[in-house]
Design a protein around this motif. Structure first.
Motif, PDB file in Angstrom:
ATOM      1  N   ASP A  16       0.830  -1.206   0.000  1.00  0.00           N
ATOM      2  CA  ASP A  16       0.000   0.000   0.000  1.00  0.00           C
ATOM      3  C   ASP A  16       0.863   1.254   0.000  1.00  0.00           C
ATOM      4  N   LEU A  17       1.925   1.268   0.806  1.00  0.00           N
ATOM      5  CA  LEU A  17       2.835   2.413   0.828  1.00  0.00           C
ATOM      6  C   LEU A  17       3.456   2.640  -0.548  1.00  0.00           C
ATOM      7  N   LEU A  18       3.674   1.554  -1.264  1.00  0.00           N
ATOM      8  CA  LEU A  18       4.330   1.638  -2.568  1.00  0.00           C
ATOM      9  C   LEU A  18       3.364   2.018  -3.687  1.00  0.00           C
ATOM     10  N   TYR A  97      -3.604  -5.348   1.449  1.00  0.00           N
ATOM     11  CA  TYR A  97      -3.218  -4.131   0.718  1.00  0.00           C
ATOM     12  C   TYR A  97      -4.438  -3.333   0.265  1.00  0.00           C
ATOM     13  N   GLN A  98      -5.442  -4.024  -0.254  1.00  0.00           N
ATOM     14  CA  GLN A  98      -6.609  -3.325  -0.795  1.00  0.00           C
ATOM     15  C   GLN A  98      -7.474  -2.676   0.281  1.00  0.00           C
ATOM     16  N   MET A  99      -7.375  -3.155   1.502  1.00  0.00           N
ATOM     17  CA  MET A  99      -8.195  -2.599   2.575  1.00  0.00           C
ATOM     18  C   MET A  99      -7.521  -1.443   3.309  1.00  0.00           C
ATOM     19  N   LEU A 100      -6.289  -1.098   2.923  1.00  0.00           N
ATOM     20  CA  LEU A 100      -5.565  -0.005   3.568  1.00  0.00           C
ATOM     21  C   LEU A 100      -5.567   1.235   2.684  1.00  0.00           C
ATOM     22  N   ALA A 101      -5.336   2.395   3.305  1.00  0.00           N
ATOM     23  CA  ALA A 101      -5.440   3.648   2.547  1.00  0.00           C
ATOM     24  C   ALA A 101      -4.389   4.670   2.965  1.00  0.00           C
ATOM     25  N   VAL A 102      -3.186   4.208   3.296  1.00  0.00           N
ATOM     26  CA  VAL A 102      -2.160   5.147   3.752  1.00  0.00           C
ATOM     27  C   VAL A 102      -1.750   6.090   2.623  1.00  0.00           C
ATOM     28  N   LYS A 103      -1.266   5.509   1.524  1.00  0.00           N
ATOM     29  CA  LYS A 103      -0.768   6.353   0.438  1.00  0.00           C
ATOM     30  C   LYS A 103      -1.887   7.152  -0.222  1.00  0.00           C
ATOM     31  N   LYS A 106      -2.864  10.162   1.854  1.00  0.00           N
ATOM     32  CA  LYS A 106      -1.863  11.219   1.713  1.00  0.00           C
ATOM     33  C   LYS A 106      -1.995  11.904   0.351  1.00  0.00           C
ATOM     34  N   GLN A 107      -2.134  11.127  -0.706  1.00  0.00           N
ATOM     35  CA  GLN A 107      -2.216  11.694  -2.050  1.00  0.00           C
ATOM     36  C   GLN A 107      -3.415  12.631  -2.196  1.00  0.00           C
ATOM     37  N   GLU A 108      -4.579  12.184  -1.710  1.00  0.00           N
ATOM     38  CA  GLU A 108      -5.794  12.997  -1.860  1.00  0.00           C
ATOM     39  C   GLU A 108      -5.728  14.271  -1.036  1.00  0.00           C
ATOM     40  N   SER A 109      -5.184  14.181   0.184  1.00  0.00           N
ATOM     41  CA  SER A 109      -5.073  15.384   1.015  1.00  0.00           C
ATOM     42  C   SER A 109      -4.006  16.330   0.475  1.00  0.00           C
ATOM     43  N   MET A 110      -2.941  15.779  -0.122  1.00  0.00           N
ATOM     44  CA  MET A 110      -1.899  16.625  -0.692  1.00  0.00           C
ATOM     45  C   MET A 110      -2.357  17.331  -1.964  1.00  0.00           C
ATOM     46  N   LYS A 111      -3.377  16.811  -2.622  1.00  0.00           N
ATOM     47  CA  LYS A 111      -3.973  17.536  -3.746  1.00  0.00           C
ATOM     48  C   LYS A 111      -4.550  18.856  -3.255  1.00  0.00           C
ATOM     49  N   VAL A 112      -5.155  18.824  -2.064  1.00  0.00           N
ATOM     50  CA  VAL A 112      -5.693  20.041  -1.456  1.00  0.00           C
ATOM     51  C   VAL A 112      -4.545  21.001  -1.151  1.00  0.00           C
ATOM     52  N   TYR A 113      -3.490  20.468  -0.577  1.00  0.00           N
ATOM     53  CA  TYR A 113      -2.315  21.277  -0.223  1.00  0.00           C
ATOM     54  C   TYR A 113      -1.740  21.974  -1.454  1.00  0.00           C
ATOM     55  N   ALA A 297       0.147  16.878   9.132  1.00  0.00           N
ATOM     56  CA  ALA A 297      -0.839  15.837   9.458  1.00  0.00           C
ATOM     57  C   ALA A 297      -0.468  14.522   8.790  1.00  0.00           C
ATOM     58  N   ASN A 298       0.023  14.601   7.567  1.00  0.00           N
ATOM     59  CA  ASN A 298       0.420  13.385   6.845  1.00  0.00           C
ATOM     60  C   ASN A 298       1.665  12.742   7.444  1.00  0.00           C
ATOM     61  N   THR A 299       2.540  13.540   8.024  1.00  0.00           N
ATOM     62  CA  THR A 299       3.686  12.975   8.737  1.00  0.00           C
ATOM     63  C   THR A 299       3.204  12.134   9.910  1.00  0.00           C
ATOM     64  N   LEU A 300       2.239  12.673  10.659  1.00  0.00           N
ATOM     65  CA  LEU A 300       1.671  11.924  11.787  1.00  0.00           C
ATOM     66  C   LEU A 300       0.927  10.681  11.296  1.00  0.00           C
ATOM     67  N   LEU A 301       0.256  10.799  10.158  1.00  0.00           N
ATOM     68  CA  LEU A 301      -0.430   9.653   9.553  1.00  0.00           C
ATOM     69  C   LEU A 301       0.547   8.517   9.275  1.00  0.00           C
ATOM     70  N   TYR A 302       1.657   8.818   8.622  1.00  0.00           N
ATOM     71  CA  TYR A 302       2.609   7.784   8.229  1.00  0.00           C
ATOM     72  C   TYR A 302       3.287   7.140   9.435  1.00  0.00           C
ATOM     73  N   VAL A 303       3.711   7.958  10.384  1.00  0.00           N
ATOM     74  CA  VAL A 303       4.411   7.402  11.546  1.00  0.00           C
ATOM     75  C   VAL A 303       3.443   6.580  12.404  1.00  0.00           C
ATOM     76  N   SER A 304       2.229   7.066  12.592  1.00  0.00           N
ATOM     77  CA  SER A 304       1.217   6.326  13.362  1.00  0.00           C
ATOM     78  C   SER A 304       0.906   4.996  12.692  1.00  0.00           C
ATOM     79  N   SER A 305       0.787   5.001  11.368  1.00  0.00           N
ATOM     80  CA  SER A 305       0.482   3.778  10.621  1.00  0.00           C
ATOM     81  C   SER A 305       1.606   2.763  10.750  1.00  0.00           C
TER      82      SER A 305
END
Length: 326
Positions: A16-18, A97-103, A106-113, A297-305
């Motif tokens: 999923d990260l990849l 893999y299909q049930m996770l949404a880490v990447k 991040k991608q969808e929220s970074m579109k906002v950024y 927020a995404n940094t916290l997302l990745y480290v928490s995950s």
């Protein structure tokens, strides 16, 4: 199957990260969503259009979706492991893999950024509307940023930690059942006239299955705040103070940690389907929220995950070792 679930969890997590969620790959949640729509249409016609009738129809929906969400992956896994252990592990890893949404989160929220950084307010409103349920047409830059940060916080639990938790407990089967419940809540768990009765059991069950994962997610995010140099002390303080400032018993858990870690104020009043909902704020406005907070927020997302994946694999390994020893 039981022996290889920890391995499949780690493999699925790193895949999923990849890869994230490529658009060309049909996602099983879409299949679950189509099933929910199909059953809703037919169950509403089958049961009386009364308060009790709608609740019975909603209960039938919950039973049907939970059964199918678990049975289909169980059957596929069983066949895979019967053919060869390696094939079973591959399927189990792919399901995880299909049930996770880490990447993808991040991608969808970074579109906002990215569009906020360009100063494109209309583009940012559209981008954030893809990941939140509230009305976004009148949001200013701070409102858009707040919505994106809140979504990252809440979905750290719903989209990553909770699925990992249920994968560790019961493999992909329980993970799929969780996603079925979570998807039902997102589709029918509203407190409006259409769904107040029909979606009652789906919403209540979602609260139940997210109760423990939401709290684990919060503590993992507090640990991540300390590790990444955010305000971990304030994250814990705001979490303990504001974690129940939400209609849901679970949604404010990670939002409170996020607000404290970033030293900003989240939540507050919001419009849904043109109607204003008055909600308490979470955290303290020690500083104004800014679009850079989406990256934080995404940094916290990745480290928490990552912490969650390591924790659940470790716990499962210890439990499995105990079972095999006995």
């Amino acid at each position: 199957m039981i022996r290889w679930t920890g391995t499949a969890l780690l493999l699925g997590f790193f895949i999923d990260l990849l890869l994230g969620d490529p658009r060309w790959l049909y996602h099983p949640v879409r299949i679950i969503g189509n099933g929910i729509s199909f059953f809703e249409k037919h169950l509403r016609n089958l049961f009386p259009k009364t308060e009790k009738g709608e609740r019975k129809a909603g209960l039938a929906l919950v039973i049907s979706i939970c059964f199918l969400s678990g049975f289909v992956p169980l059957a596929i896994l069983y066949i895979g492991y019967q053919i060869h252990t390696v094939l079973g592990i591959v399927i189990e890893s792919f399901f995880c893999y299909q049930m996770l949404a880490v990447k993808s989160l991040k991608q969808e929220s970074m579109k906002v950024y990215k569009v906020l950084k360009k100063g494109d307010l209309e583009g940012a409103r559209h981008a954030v509307s893809m990941i939140v349920g509230r009305d976004t047409k009148s949001l200013d830059e701070k409102g858009i940023t707040k919505a994106a940060v809140e979504t990252v916080a809440e979905n750290t639990s719903d989209g990553i930690i909770a699925p990992l938790f249920y994968m560790a407990i019961g493999g992909p089967v329980l993970m799929f059942i969780y996603k079925g419940i979570n998807t039902m809540d997102s589709m029918v768990g509203y407190k409006n006239e259409k769904y107040i009765n029909f979606g009652r059991y789906a919403a209540k069950l979602d609260d139940i299955v997210n109760y423990i994962p939401a709290r684990i997610s919060a503590w993992l995010m507090i640990a991540a705040a300390y590790l990444e140099g955010f305000d971990g002390k304030n994250a814990k303080k705001v979490f303990l103070r504001d974690r129940y400032k939400h209609a849901s018993p679970n949604s404010a858990q990670t939002e409170a940690v996020m607000a404290g870690a970033l030293n900003v104020q989240l939540a507050g009043n919001a419009y849904y389907f043109g109607k204003l909902y008055e909600k308490p704020t979470i955290g303290d406005a020690n500083r104004d929220i800014e679009y850079e907070d989406i990256k934080r927020a995404n940094t916290l997302l990745y480290v928490s995950s990552f912490l969650g994946a390591v924790l659940f694999v470790a716990v499962r390994t210890v439990l499995l070792a105990g079972i095999l020893f006995l």
